[in-house]
Motif scaffolding. Structure first.
Motif, PDB file in Angstrom:
ATOM      1  N   HIS A 130      56.589 -16.971 -15.650  1.00 39.48           N
ATOM      2  CA  HIS A 130      56.202 -18.245 -16.256  1.00 39.48           C
ATOM      3  C   HIS A 130      56.952 -19.355 -15.540  1.00 39.48           C
ATOM      4  CE1 HIS A 130      54.062 -16.430 -19.621  1.00 39.48           C
ATOM      5  NE2 HIS A 130      55.039 -15.552 -19.696  1.00 39.48           N
ATOM      6  N   ALA A 131      56.318 -20.469 -15.408  1.00 37.74           N
ATOM      7  CA  ALA A 131      56.959 -21.625 -14.780  1.00 37.74           C
ATOM      8  C   ALA A 131      58.126 -22.095 -15.640  1.00 37.74           C
ATOM      9  CB  ALA A 131      55.953 -22.747 -14.593  1.00 37.74           C
ATOM     10  N   MET A 132      59.153 -22.567 -14.991  1.00 35.19           N
ATOM     11  CA  MET A 132      60.285 -23.120 -15.723  1.00 35.19           C
ATOM     12  C   MET A 132      59.840 -24.403 -16.412  1.00 35.19           C
ATOM     13  SD  MET A 132      62.877 -21.120 -15.334  1.00 35.19           S
ATOM     14  CE  MET A 132      64.251 -22.118 -15.810  1.00 35.19           C
ATOM     15  N   PRO A 133      60.387 -24.693 -17.576  1.00 37.01           N
ATOM     16  CA  PRO A 133      59.987 -25.920 -18.277  1.00 37.01           C
ATOM     17  C   PRO A 133      60.525 -27.150 -17.544  1.00 37.01           C
ATOM     18  CG  PRO A 133      61.799 -24.862 -19.420  1.00 37.01           C
ATOM     19  CD  PRO A 133      61.370 -23.920 -18.332  1.00 37.01           C
ATOM     20  N   ASP A 134      59.794 -28.244 -17.655  1.00 35.66           N
ATOM     21  CA  ASP A 134      60.288 -29.512 -17.127  1.00 35.66           C
ATOM     22  C   ASP A 134      61.296 -30.066 -18.119  1.00 35.66           C
ATOM     23  OD1 ASP A 134      58.756 -29.523 -14.824  1.00 35.66           O
ATOM     24  OD2 ASP A 134      57.042 -30.465 -15.837  1.00 35.66           O
ATOM     25  N   ILE A 135      62.466 -30.378 -17.631  1.00 40.59           N
ATOM     26  CA  ILE A 135      63.501 -30.955 -18.488  1.00 40.59           C
ATOM     27  C   ILE A 135      63.744 -32.364 -17.996  1.00 40.59           C
ATOM     28  CG2 ILE A 135      65.886 -30.779 -19.270  1.00 40.59           C
ATOM     29  CD1 ILE A 135      65.684 -27.756 -18.755  1.00 40.59           C
ATOM     30  N   ASP A 136      63.449 -33.318 -18.836  1.00 43.70           N
ATOM     31  CA  ASP A 136      63.614 -34.714 -18.454  1.00 43.70           C
ATOM     32  C   ASP A 136      64.786 -35.283 -19.238  1.00 43.70           C
ATOM     33  OD1 ASP A 136      63.161 -37.148 -17.259  1.00 43.70           O
ATOM     34  OD2 ASP A 136      61.645 -37.752 -18.732  1.00 43.70           O
ATOM     35  N   VAL A 137      65.915 -35.418 -18.551  1.00 44.81           N
ATOM     36  CA  VAL A 137      67.119 -35.947 -19.177  1.00 44.81           C
ATOM     37  C   VAL A 137      67.371 -37.327 -18.596  1.00 44.81           C
ATOM     38  CG1 VAL A 137      69.597 -35.637 -19.458  1.00 44.81           C
ATOM     39  CG2 VAL A 137      68.089 -33.656 -19.497  1.00 44.81           C
TER      40      VAL A 137
END
Length: 187
Positions: A19-26
């Motif tokens: 599964h693709a890694m989640p996008d983490i927008d910090v």
């Protein structure tokens, strides 16, 4: 089929799909990165020297040498009194190691070190000195991991303060299994 191969075969049948890694927008706090870095470094028992740059660092190294300390420098332009030895075993009596840092992280005081020579150097010395450019401080680890890279066979690591442990009677012990102090010089 051996037991090992049988087990590995069964495990491969039960493996999950990639599964693709989640996008983490910090959202990064880019205000006063040096100030944030200094505060974070202090919380992990490190000391920041933000003025004087490499001139002050060389003066500090010269002072240590006059105190008969054994100082090895891997930092270009900074001269210690010990050369890089042929084997890591010859580092056992090093009092101070001066190593260039590639990247500082303001949120936690960590410094990325890409070590080309003896990888034990930052751990075997009694005291560690890291030098890093003021321009190479980022706000958080999300930004940092996007900027670091290693070639095959290289060692790279984040160093955050001197060695410490708090597992004995819940008391913090600094220098328990590595460098007893960390000084960071900005240039």
């Amino acid at each position: 089929m051996s037991n090992k191969n049988s087990i590995l075969s069964e495990l491969s049948k039960s493996a999950l799909d990639n599964h693709a890694m989640p996008d983490i927008d910090v959202v990064a706090n880019n205000d006063d990165l040096v100030g944030q870095f200094s505060a974070s470094l202090k919380t992990v028992a490190g000391t920041l020297h933000s003025e004087g740059g490499l001139v002050l660092l060389q003066q500090a190294v010269d002072d240590l040498i006059t105190q008969n300390m054994q100082v090895i420098s891997l930092m270009e332009g900074i001269k210690g009194n010990r050369q890089v030895p042929a084997t890591a075993h010859d580092l056992a009596d090093i009092d101070y190691a001066v190593i260039p840092g590639d990247l500082g992280v303001a949120e936690n005081g960590a410094i990325w070190v890409n070590q080309p020579s003896h990888r034990v150097t930052p751990f075997i010395c009694e005291n560690l000195i890291l030098a890093i450019s003021k321009d190479n401080i980022v706000a958080n680890m999300h930004q940092a991991v996007k900027q670091v890279s290693l070639q095959q066979g290289e060692l790279g690591l984040f160093i955050s303060g001197p060695s410490k442990t708090a597992d004995i009677e819940q008391a913090l012990v600094v220098g328990a299994h590595g460098a007893c102090s960390l000084n960071v010089y900005l240039y």
